[in-house]
Design an enzyme around this catalytic site. Structure first.
Site, short mmCIF file in Angstrom:
data_model
loop_
_atom_site.label_atom_id
_atom_site.label_comp_id
_atom_site.label_asym_id
_atom_site.label_seq_id
_atom_site.Cartn_x
_atom_site.Cartn_y
_atom_site.Cartn_z
N HIS A 100 49.90 41.65 34.82
CA HIS A 100 49.68 41.84 36.25
C HIS A 100 50.12 40.61 37.06
O HIS A 100 50.31 40.74 38.28
CB HIS A 100 48.18 42.08 36.53
N ASN B 292 42.62 38.75 38.63
CA ASN B 292 42.60 37.73 39.68
C ASN B 292 43.60 36.62 39.36
O ASN B 292 43.67 36.15 38.22
CB ASN B 292 41.21 37.10 39.77
N GLU C 153 46.22 42.39 31.71
CA GLU C 153 45.84 41.53 32.84
C GLU C 153 46.87 40.42 33.03
O GLU C 153 47.21 40.07 34.16
CB GLU C 153 44.44 40.93 32.62
N ALA D 42 38.66 44.72 32.81
CA ALA D 42 38.98 43.34 33.13
C ALA D 42 39.70 43.31 34.47
O ALA D 42 40.07 44.36 35.00
CB ALA D 42 39.87 42.73 32.06
N1 0A1 Z 1 42.84 46.03 38.21
C1 0A1 Z 1 42.03 46.11 37.04
C2 0A1 Z 1 41.02 47.19 37.03
C3 0A1 Z 1 39.80 47.01 37.85
C4 0A1 Z 1 39.62 47.77 38.97
C5 0A1 Z 1 38.48 47.69 39.70
C6 0A1 Z 1 37.50 46.84 39.26
O1 0A1 Z 1 36.32 46.82 39.95
C7 0A1 Z 1 35.14 46.72 39.34
C8 0A1 Z 1 37.66 46.05 38.15
C9 0A1 Z 1 38.83 46.13 37.46
C10 0A1 Z 1 42.95 46.44 35.88
O2 0A1 Z 1 43.76 47.34 36.00
O3 0A1 Z 1 42.81 45.85 34.86
ZN ZN Z 2 45.54 47.01 35.69
#
Ligand code: 0A1
Ligand code: ZN
Length: 873
Positions: free
Chosen positions: A316, A280, A313, A277
């Protein structure tokens, strides 16, 4: 390894002469030359042909005369304007370069992209009729030209227009400020996000979706509208995600003092997604596997994972969005911290000891091998070729362990003072791991500088422990030693601070002889004295897994057996049982006489205990997997490991059939009861059944079929089918067919059907997997389906390492096919080959040849190139 780290560029295969695989280095970080305080985006949406117009307000950052460089990836500029006029611009590889005389300018670009043709699922892409984005880490540059790096924060204004029938719902970050109809059946919406954010947090969704709506009142009394957007037929499966979201919002207020900051929070589920996931800002986009659940189609583990990922999420929003990362080397700043936060949340809403055991199991199964293999890297890496390869268990899970360790050292109040300071000091900024530790130090008043090495030094420390008892002096001395093996690029290691929660337990009394101590081992060798040790002491060390190390303790005969029954700290008790098992398993795999009696006795005592809860019992009696045993071998022979494990399972199954039957039959829970107790009973039911089937496959098959037929929930059904899938009995195929018939139209359940067969412990699993790859329901372009078959198979130690090399050939073939569509997902299949050097010579050579074949393939992506070349180095 030195080549990749120190050489500036590694030539790619001939078919791609224009790209070179350049290593990006942390030490080369330089602040951005140009900032973009504001950006306005206009989308004319269409699955085949979307026009994107970007208007950037750019500002020179600092005193320099370098041009404006805007990143792009597989996009071409249709027009570029500077301050409203046609401008001189040039392409430098994929980047758009403009020389600007002044310190400020308005840049307008126009590009055309094709979401339907975007099989990489990075940038704007189509999934099941909808359009959605994925921008982390470097997907935004596939949508528009922009300085696509996390330390450029902008305020976003987004206008999108599209067909009103195909895309009745138009979403982006922040608040919707206007909407209206346009000509030819089109409509539009405008969104504005008041919080400056890096481009990787941008999101847009357009589709025919319905929402499960609710609201949450924050601690300051603001009402937040919540919506979970799915296809209308999936609406009944969204309630658990919604409940989890509200729990997470309340938890972050209570535990970290963090309040949500907008009036709207959206979650969208999509079926094609590269990861779990994405956080954003105010528009989280989820792999549907982490949103959709009901009793009939989702297991208890699925429900837990949904709660975990929804919380992750959401958390975050503060640890990631409000305070983001300066550069991608700092990824663990947001990921390690947020995993630690979601682990604490799951522990609080479930069973803390069981959650701790589960988390450590994942760490040992995935991160420890990574840290000991050719892809080992520090929590804060020093270089990468493709950042997509660094969303790893080291950055996420070891990163979380490091923060847990700091929290243990500080204690809850000081840790909270530190995180409060971190959030207030860096709100709205792009920060570093050093900033985080500094804030913890300044907030708590405790010097943590020695612990920073945990961010920079890779490898899992090995600690040896020996307890000496001096009965005459009523004292004991604990002798500790530490050692970190070399990892790629780090041949020599420094000692690390290793905080070990330790207590001595009386062998006779079973009581703790003194309060628990936090011993910080920070020298290569150290001795610690205990006074008033009036009886023979047993060593309970690294309780709660206070530090991510491997502890090898010298044990007196009977010591582990005693700890397995008396240690009041649940993790340590679990550990004693597992260590007993591991001894028998390793001895068996080495061809030595393996005594299963102590294991059988410990399992019996665990099952019979009146004080332990069923979930703990299930965890404690689970036999370590083949790959965990392999980690303990000097030379890995998968057949010997498998045989050893099977023989221990059989010994438990035959020796304890009565107790196991009792555990299997324990009932009194309804399928819809998701309390920790009910989940524990179901888990124990299937774990016990697996052991029974190992002792008596015929009886096991009959019981599994009965559980399968009677199941009113997916946990029992999948548990039974998983056991049948490994047996050679007529019930097997009948159950697989019945499952398929019933669930063939539910993609997430069909994923389970593929995965169960790919995980089967059978001599014909390779054949089955080859057959499944040709099944009409197998689609290589869908990441979930690919992972279900190929990812699961790569983790099936015995089957994947089939001595004829057919398992290797299958995975390599499918990986190369997948790489042409989706490099990021293909690259995640490579680590199955990574530890080839540890295997017996025949398999090692087969694996090496397979890696050579992959790296020689024409047109290989840099994602796969990086993983394979590092694995071979
Ligand atoms: N930041 C998200 C993980 C994530 C990383 C890269 C992506 O690209 C396809 C998608 C999601 C998390 O830590 O949940
Ligand atoms: Zn994350």
């Amino acid at each position: 390894m030195a080549d990749i780290r120190t050489t500036a560029a590694v030539a790619a295969p001939e078919t791609q002469p224009s790209t070179e695989h350049v290593a990006i280095r942390r030490e080369d970080y330089r602040p951005p030359d140009w900032l973009v305080p504001e950006i306005s985006l206009d989308f004319q949406l269409d699955a085949d042909r979307t026009i994107v117009r970007g208007t950037l307000q750019v500002e020179r950052n600092g005193d320099h005369d370098r041009p404006l460089r805007l990143d792009g990836d597989e996009i071409a500029a249709l027009s570029v304007k500077v301050d409203g006029a046609d401008a001189d611009w040039r392409m430098d590889g994929p980047a758009l370069v403009i020389d600007l005389a002044g310190d400020r300018a308005t840049i307008e670009t126009e590009v055309e992209i094709s979401p339907a043709a975007n099989t990489k699922l990075m940038g704007l892409y189509a999934s099941g009729g909808m359009l959605c984005t994925q921008c982390e880490a470097e997907g935004f540059r596939r949508i528009t030209f922009f300085p696509d790096r996390p330390d450029v924060l902008s305020k976003y204004h987004v206008r999108m227009e599209g067909n009103a029938t195909l895309f009745p719902v138009l979403l982006s970050n922040g608040n919707r400020i206007a909407l209206g109809d346009a000509a030819e059946g089109r409509h539009w919406a405008e969104w504005q996000d008041p919080f400056p954010k890096p481009s990787y947090l941008f999101a847009l969704v357009a589709g025919d979706l319905e929402a499960n709506r609710d609201s949450f009142t924050t601690m300051s009394g603001r009402q937040v509208d919540l919506a979970i957007w799915v296809r209308s037929s999936d609406l009944p499966k969204t309630q658990h995600a919604m409940d989890s979201l509200k729990l997470a919002m309340a938890w972050d207020e209570r535990v970290y003092g963090r309040e949500y900051d907008l009036d709207l929070f959206n979650i969208v589920a999509v079926s094609d997604f590269n990861m779990g996931a994405m956080e954003n800002k105010s528009l989280n986009i989820f792999n549907s596997a982490y949103v959709l659940a009901d009793q009939d189609t989702a297991t208890d583990a699925d429900f837990d994972n949904i709660a975990r990922v929804v919380a992750h999420e959401y958390f975050h929003n503060w640890s990631g969005d409000r305070v983001t990362c300066r550069d991608w080397f700092q990824l663990s700043l947001k990921e390690g911290f947020t995993v630690f936060r979601d682990q604490s949340f799951s522990a609080d809403v479930g069973s803390p000891p069981v959650k701790r055991i589960e988390d450590v199991r994942v760490l040992r199964a995935v991160q420890f091998p990574e840290d000991a293999g050719p892809l080992a890297h520090p929590v804060r890496p020093d270089s990468y070729i493709e950042i997509g390869n660094f969303y790893t268990a080291t950055v996420y899970n070891k990163g979380a362990e490091v923060i847990r360790m700091l929290a243990t050292v500080l204690g809850p109040e000081k840790f909270r003072a530190g995180t409060d300071l971190y959030f207030s000091r860096h709100d709205g900024e792009a920060a570093t791991c050093d900033d985080f530790v500094k804030a913890l130090e300044d907030g708590s008043g405790v010097d943590l500088s020695a612990f920073k090495i945990w961010y920079s030094q890779a490898g899992t420390p090995k600690v040896t422990a020996r307890l000496e008892h001096d009965a005459a002096a009523n004292a004991a001395t604990l002798h500790l030693e530490q050692k970190v093996d070399p990892t790629p690029g780090q041949p020599v290691k420094a000692p690390m601070p290793i905080p070990l929660r330790t207590v001595l337990i009386g062998a006779e009394s079973g009581a703790e002889l003194a309060p628990e101590r936090l011993i910080v081992l920070d020298e290569p060798r150290q001795s610690v004295r205990f006074d008033n040790v009036s009886e023979l002491p047993l060593l309970s060390i690294n309780r709660g897994f206070s530090v991510p190390v491997v502890v090898k303790a010298e044990r007196r005969p009977g010591e582990l057996e005693r700890l397995a029954q008396t240690d009041p700290e649940p993790f340590a008790r679990y550990e004693a049982i597992q260590e007993l098992m591991m001894r028998a398993l390793v001895a068996g795999a080495r061809g030595e006489a393996a005594d299963s009696a102590p294991v059988v006795a410990a399992v019996a005592a665990t099952l019979q205990s009146n004080s332990l809860d069923p979930a703990f019992k299930a965890e404690a009696i689970l036999i370590p997997g083949d790959s965990m045993i392999a980690e303990r071998m000097d030379e890995v022979d998968p057949d010997a490991i498998h045989a050893s494990r099977e023989s221990l399972r059989e010994a438990i199954g035959t020796g304890l059939s009565g107790a196991l039957l009792g555990a299997h039959r324990s009932d009194g829970v309804e399928g819809h009861d998701l309390s920790p107790r009910a989940k524990g009973i179901r888990r124990l039911r299937t774990v016990a059944l697996g052991l029974l089937a190992a002792g008596d496959p015929q009886q096991g098959a009959a019981l599994a079929k009965a559980q399968f037929d009677r199941a009113d929930n997916m946990t029992d059904r999948q548990g039974a089918l998983g056991i049948l899938a490994s047996l050679d009995v007529p019930e097997r195929q009948a159950a697989l067919d019945a499952f398929y018939e019933r669930f063939q139209d539910d993609p997430l359940v069909l994923d389970k059907w593929f995965a169960l067969q790919a995980a089967a412990q059978r001599s014909d699993t390779v054949d089955q997997v080859l057959r499944l790859a040709a099944h009409p329901d197998f689609t290589i372009s869908n990441p979930n389906r690919l992972r279900s078959l190929a990812g699961t198979f790569g983790g099936n130690h015995w089957a994947f390492h089939s001595p004829d090399g057919r398992g290797y050939a299958f995975l390599a073939d499918i990986l190369l096919d997948a790489d042409k569509l989706n490099p990021q997902v293909a690259a995640r299949l490579v680590p199955a080959f990574g530890r080839w050097r540890r295997f017996e010579p025949k398999r090692a050579e087969l694996m090496r040849q397979t890696l050579e074949r992959i790296v020689a393939a024409p047109g290989l992506s840099k994602d796969v190139f990086e993983q394979v070349s590092k694995s071979l180095a």
